[in-house]
Design an enzyme around this catalytic site. Structure first.
Site, PDB file in Angstrom:
ATOM      1  N   SER A  19      43.407  82.502  33.591  1.00 51.84           N
ATOM      2  CA  SER A  19      44.738  82.966  33.851  1.00 51.84           C
ATOM      3  C   SER A  19      45.065  83.074  35.412  1.00 51.84           C
ATOM      4  O   SER A  19      44.195  84.059  35.715  1.00 51.84           O
ATOM      5  CB  SER A  19      44.000  84.371  33.008  1.00 51.84           C
ATOM      6  OG  SER A  19      45.683  85.604  33.889  1.00 51.84           O
ATOM      7  N   HIS A  23      46.476  79.326  31.900  1.00 50.90           N
ATOM      8  CA  HIS A  23      47.572  80.630  31.244  1.00 50.90           C
ATOM      9  C   HIS A  23      48.259  81.195  31.713  1.00 50.90           C
ATOM     10  O   HIS A  23      47.159  81.845  32.949  1.00 50.90           O
ATOM     11  CB  HIS A  23      46.178  81.206  30.616  1.00 50.90           C
ATOM     12  CG  HIS A  23      46.720  82.137  29.772  1.00 50.90           C
ATOM     13  ND1 HIS A  23      46.982  82.170  28.203  1.00 50.90           N
ATOM     14  CD2 HIS A  23      46.836  83.711  30.043  1.00 50.90           C
ATOM     15  CE1 HIS A  23      47.343  83.359  27.993  1.00 50.90           C
ATOM     16  NE2 HIS A  23      46.773  84.624  28.737  1.00 50.90           N
ATOM     17  N   ASP A  74      50.770  84.912  32.739  1.00 47.86           N
ATOM     18  CA  ASP A  74      51.255  85.606  32.001  1.00 47.86           C
ATOM     19  C   ASP A  74      52.460  86.826  32.847  1.00 47.86           C
ATOM     20  O   ASP A  74      52.624  86.586  33.287  1.00 47.86           O
ATOM     21  CB  ASP A  74      50.328  86.888  32.088  1.00 47.86           C
ATOM     22  CG  ASP A  74      48.569  86.331  31.078  1.00 47.86           C
ATOM     23  OD1 ASP A  74      48.885  86.185  29.702  1.00 47.86           O
ATOM     24  OD2 ASP A  74      47.595  86.597  32.161  1.00 47.86           O
ATOM     25  N   MET A  88      54.650  88.929  32.299  1.00 49.27           N
ATOM     26  CA  MET A  88      54.700  90.418  31.710  1.00 49.27           C
ATOM     27  C   MET A  88      56.198  91.363  32.686  1.00 49.27           C
ATOM     28  O   MET A  88      56.544  91.030  33.782  1.00 49.27           O
ATOM     29  CB  MET A  88      53.720  91.558  32.488  1.00 49.27           C
ATOM     30  CG  MET A  88      52.238  90.768  31.964  1.00 49.27           C
ATOM     31  SD  MET A  88      50.785  91.892  32.694  1.00 49.27           S
ATOM     32  CE  MET A  88      49.667  90.605  32.064  1.00 49.27           C
ATOM     33  N   HIS A 134      52.333  82.720  28.418  1.00 49.29           N
ATOM     34  CA  HIS A 134      51.892  83.991  27.597  1.00 49.29           C
ATOM     35  C   HIS A 134      52.361  85.690  27.515  1.00 49.29           C
ATOM     36  O   HIS A 134      53.004  85.905  28.580  1.00 49.29           O
ATOM     37  CB  HIS A 134      51.047  85.025  27.605  1.00 49.29           C
ATOM     38  CG  HIS A 134      50.045  85.903  26.856  1.00 49.29           C
ATOM     39  ND1 HIS A 134      48.904  86.674  27.351  1.00 49.29           N
ATOM     40  CD2 HIS A 134      50.102  86.316  25.659  1.00 49.29           C
ATOM     41  CE1 HIS A 134      49.202  87.688  26.269  1.00 49.29           C
ATOM     42  NE2 HIS A 134      49.249  87.678  25.390  1.00 49.29           N
ATOM     43  N   MET A 161      54.524  88.516  27.454  1.00 48.59           N
ATOM     44  CA  MET A 161      54.212  89.893  27.148  1.00 48.59           C
ATOM     45  C   MET A 161      55.521  90.587  27.637  1.00 48.59           C
ATOM     46  O   MET A 161      55.493  91.347  28.785  1.00 48.59           O
ATOM     47  CB  MET A 161      52.509  89.905  28.049  1.00 48.59           C
ATOM     48  CG  MET A 161      51.749  89.843  27.399  1.00 48.59           C
ATOM     49  SD  MET A 161      50.208  90.271  28.359  1.00 48.59           S
ATOM     50  CE  MET A 161      50.427  88.608  29.448  1.00 48.59           C
ATOM     51  N   MET A 191      44.032  88.759  20.845  1.00 50.56           N
ATOM     52  CA  MET A 191      44.307  89.281  22.520  1.00 50.56           C
ATOM     53  C   MET A 191      42.690  90.502  21.789  1.00 50.56           C
ATOM     54  O   MET A 191      42.593  91.417  21.119  1.00 50.56           O
ATOM     55  CB  MET A 191      45.286  90.593  22.724  1.00 50.56           C
ATOM     56  CG  MET A 191      46.354  89.821  23.021  1.00 50.56           C
ATOM     57  SD  MET A 191      46.697  89.104  24.520  1.00 50.56           S
ATOM     58  CE  MET A 191      45.618  89.728  25.620  1.00 50.56           C
ATOM     59  N   ASP A 215      41.532  85.655  24.132  1.00 52.00           N
ATOM     60  CA  ASP A 215      42.249  86.629  26.050  1.00 52.00           C
ATOM     61  C   ASP A 215      42.288  88.003  26.220  1.00 52.00           C
ATOM     62  O   ASP A 215      42.806  89.127  25.331  1.00 52.00           O
ATOM     63  CB  ASP A 215      44.077  86.478  25.349  1.00 52.00           C
ATOM     64  CG  ASP A 215      44.591  86.703  26.884  1.00 52.00           C
ATOM     65  OD1 ASP A 215      43.468  86.948  27.886  1.00 52.00           O
ATOM     66  OD2 ASP A 215      46.077  86.818  27.441  1.00 52.00           O
ATOM     67  N   GLY A 216      41.195  87.844  27.078  1.00 52.20           N
ATOM     68  CA  GLY A 216      40.823  89.188  28.322  1.00 52.20           C
ATOM     69  C   GLY A 216      39.268  89.549  27.410  1.00 52.20           C
ATOM     70  O   GLY A 216      38.427  89.770  26.073  1.00 52.20           O
ATOM     71  N   GLY A 217      38.758  89.996  28.829  1.00 52.90           N
ATOM     72  CA  GLY A 217      36.745  89.862  28.651  1.00 52.90           C
ATOM     73  C   GLY A 217      36.015  89.076  28.592  1.00 52.90           C
ATOM     74  O   GLY A 217      35.340  88.923  28.439  1.00 52.90           O
ATOM     75  N   GLY A 256      40.439  85.418  33.770  1.00 53.72           N
ATOM     76  CA  GLY A 256      41.126  85.363  34.650  1.00 53.72           C
ATOM     77  C   GLY A 256      39.923  85.563  36.083  1.00 53.72           C
ATOM     78  O   GLY A 256      39.886  84.929  36.317  1.00 53.72           O
TER      79      GLY A 256
END
Ligand code: DX5
Ligand code: ZN
Length: 219
Positions: free
Chosen positions: A8, A31, A33, A35, A64, A66, A135, A173-175, A195
């Site tokens: 990301s 990826h 993002d 936003m 992605h 958002m 997510m 996606d995330g962590g 990321g």
């Protein structure tokens, strides 16, 4: 199973995307993002930047979104020729129609679910999707720890996809890092956004290879 690793660029240097992209040349997908400071409390970039990234990147872009007003905007991203456009279920009343429109424009269509959104509510959309994004953190910021309970949703989604023999990819996606990627793979994910884990590494391509190997060991 082969695992797809999607670094990301939220964790990249925003003033040097060209050189940053060169450091992650072994990515399966990049990826991206988007936003808008409305759908999530953070702001990144929009159509003009993604257009430029699409020109610069040698790897396919996985966008992605958002953002609000996604019924209007998603199609503009698809028209850039990006590989996939993923929008949030919480941002549209017509997820199937929007997925169909994205596909007609030539991109793969993805649907993203926030941690509190119920999979059952969207199970009927799966047959119209190329990707489901579960997510594993609240969307908005990089570097957050994975929420363990979200992996139950990944497992439930894997079951639905396999039962109906769908081609739909299952993305998390995330962590995602060297400690958590195996858990996500075990739950059934096949496509992994990372990321901080990638961009904090001295050798980012080496980290991509490591993450891919860790995910593939589980399957
Ligand atoms: C968060 C974004 C993620 C973010 C992940 O809302 O959708 O793509 O970049 O970052 P890490 O891997 O650092 O949690
Ligand atoms: Zn993302």
């Amino acid at each position: 199973m082969s695992a797809r690793i999607c670094p990301s660029i939220l964790s990249a240097d925003f003033a040097n995307f060209d050189s940053e992209l060169k450091t992650i040349s072994e990515s399966d997908l990049i990826h991206v993002d988007v936003m808008d400071n409305h759908f999530v409390p953070n702001l990144t970039f929009g159509l003009a930047t993604v257009k430029r990234l699409q020109e610069l990147s040698t790897r396919p872009l996985d966008v992605h979104l958002m953002i609000e007003n996604v019924d209007k905007w998603a199609i503009e991203y698809a028209k850039l020729g990006v590989f996939s456009v993923t929008f949030h279920a919480e941002a549209t009343a017509e997820p199937i129609a929007l997925a169909q429109e994205i596909r007609r424009s030539g991109s793969r269509a993805g649907l993203a679910l926030k941690p509190k959104s119920e999979l059952a509510e969207y199970a009927h959309t799966l047959q119209h999707l190329d990707q489901l994004l579960v997510m594993t953190v609240e969307p908005g910021f990089g570097g957050q720890p994975l929420i363990p309970s979200t992996l139950d949703k990944v497992a439930a989604a894997r079951k639905l996809i396999d039962q109906s023999k769908l081609e739909c990819w299952l993305q998390v996606d995330g962590g995602i890092d060297s400690n958590t990627i195996a858990l996500a793979a075990e739950a059934g994910a096949d496509t992994f956004v990372a990321g901080k884990a990638v961009f904090d590494s001295v050798d980012r391509n080496q980290r991509i290879r490591e993450l891919r190997a860790l995910a593939e060991q589980q399957t």
